[in-house]
Enzyme design. Structure first.
Site, PDB file in Angstrom:
ATOM      1  N   TYR A 168      35.777  -8.418  -9.003  1.00 47.26           N
ATOM      2  CA  TYR A 168      34.942  -8.248  -7.812  1.00 47.26           C
ATOM      3  C   TYR A 168      33.474  -8.454  -8.157  1.00 47.26           C
ATOM      4  O   TYR A 168      32.751  -9.164  -7.431  1.00 47.26           O
ATOM      5  CB  TYR A 168      35.161  -6.862  -7.209  1.00 47.26           C
ATOM      6  CG  TYR A 168      34.328  -6.618  -5.979  1.00 47.26           C
ATOM      7  CD1 TYR A 168      34.585  -7.309  -4.798  1.00 47.26           C
ATOM      8  CD2 TYR A 168      33.273  -5.711  -5.992  1.00 47.26           C
ATOM      9  CE1 TYR A 168      33.815  -7.097  -3.664  1.00 47.26           C
ATOM     10  CE2 TYR A 168      32.505  -5.483  -4.865  1.00 47.26           C
ATOM     11  CZ  TYR A 168      32.775  -6.181  -3.711  1.00 47.26           C
ATOM     12  OH  TYR A 168      32.005  -5.972  -2.588  1.00 47.26           O
ATOM     13  N   LYS A 172      30.886 -11.368  -6.656  1.00 46.38           N
ATOM     14  CA  LYS A 172      29.649 -11.083  -5.937  1.00 46.38           C
ATOM     15  C   LYS A 172      28.418 -11.608  -6.675  1.00 46.38           C
ATOM     16  O   LYS A 172      27.417 -11.960  -6.047  1.00 46.38           O
ATOM     17  CB  LYS A 172      29.533  -9.584  -5.655  1.00 46.38           C
ATOM     18  CG  LYS A 172      30.524  -9.097  -4.598  1.00 46.38           C
ATOM     19  CD  LYS A 172      30.331  -9.831  -3.268  1.00 46.38           C
ATOM     20  CE  LYS A 172      31.240  -9.307  -2.178  1.00 46.38           C
ATOM     21  NZ  LYS A 172      31.019  -9.982  -0.870  1.00 46.38           N
TER      22      LYS A 172
END
Length: 267
Positions: A168, A172
């Site tokens: 994750y 990002k």
């Protein structure tokens, strides 16, 4: 003239496309745009869960009868469907003014070496590849009129990586890099590129991450006061309702008791 009235005038008659619009920040952003514009906008709401979109449309039709809403079931990870989706929008929704790339997810909390390959692919397909594909499909509309706002939802995880969130975080960081590069590519235009990076927000995000385990999801927010979806939505609408010569280029938004992914006061 009040700030609210100025914002309403700047947003009036505009068309906004929001991905991941069926819940959470996406849904809140749709409602916040209508609140800010007194219902004088056109919304394109895209998500996988059509029934949730239709429920939202019913709410909007009741609360903002002058608003125009187009809902579309769209799996943004199916790259081949993105361009046709944009090209086949109803005529009155084709002239998009604001793109909100909101859809995103995390899956699990495994350490490197234990992460399922399909989870890696799913997170990057959703958070990075789909965001790029939608931006590429909408950008020609903005370039043709030399105006438009692209809002990408980043995260504190895209600035401050943490253990058990490697995929994750990496996704990002990629969103942040893409956004920065795009802004530089468009520097000679009036197209604004905006990154909104939230910290802890209470939405369905953690429930998805922990694959429906409600206890694990609740523990993420235990004994603290997180942001709510409408807090982030308020910032998105604020950023896109500034004067044309102003861009809120890159913003980190935390709840008051957070300072980093793992610096959260609980008590």
């Amino acid at each position: 003239m009040s700030q609210g009235r100025k914002a309403a005038e700047r947003l009036a008659k505009k068309t906004v496309l929001i991905t991941g619009a069926s819940a959470g920040i996406g849904k809140a952003t749709a409602l916040e745009y209508l609140e800010a514009s007194n219902g004088d906008m056109k919304l394109i709401l895209a998500a996988r869960r059509l029934e949730k979109l239709e429920e939202l449309k019913k709410t909007i039709d009741q609360e903002f009868p002058n608003a125009k809403v187009h809902v579309a079931q769209l799996d943004i990870t199916q790259a081949e469907k993105i361009k046709p989706f944009i090209e086949n929008l109803p005529q009155e929704f084709k002239d998009i003014d604001i793109l909100v790339n909101n859809a995103g997810k995390a899956l699990g909390s495994d350490r490197v070496g234990q992460i399922a390959t399909e989870d890696i692919q799913d997170v990057f397909d959703t958070n990075v590849t789909a965001l790029i594909n939608i931006t590429q499909a909408v950008l020609p509309i903005f370039q043709a009129k030399n105006s438009g706002d692209i809002v990408n939802l980043g995260s504190i995880a895209g600035r401050d990586a943490y253990p058990t969130g490697s995929i994750y975080c990496a996704s990002k960081f990629a969103v942040g890099a893409f956004t920065d590069s795009l802004r530089k590519e468009l520097i000679n235009t009036k197209i604004r590129v905006i990154l909104i990076a939230p910290g802890l927000v209470e939405t369905e995000f953690s429930l998805v991450r922990y694959r429906g385990n409600e206890e694990q999801a609740k523990n993420v927010y235990k004994d603290t006061t997180p942001l709510m979806a409408d807090d982030v939505a308020d910032l998105i609408v604020y950023a896109t309702s500034r004067k044309q010569n102003t861009v809120i280029a890159d913003t980190l938004i935390f709840p008051t008791n957070q300072a980093s992914p793992h610096h959260i006061f609980r008590g």
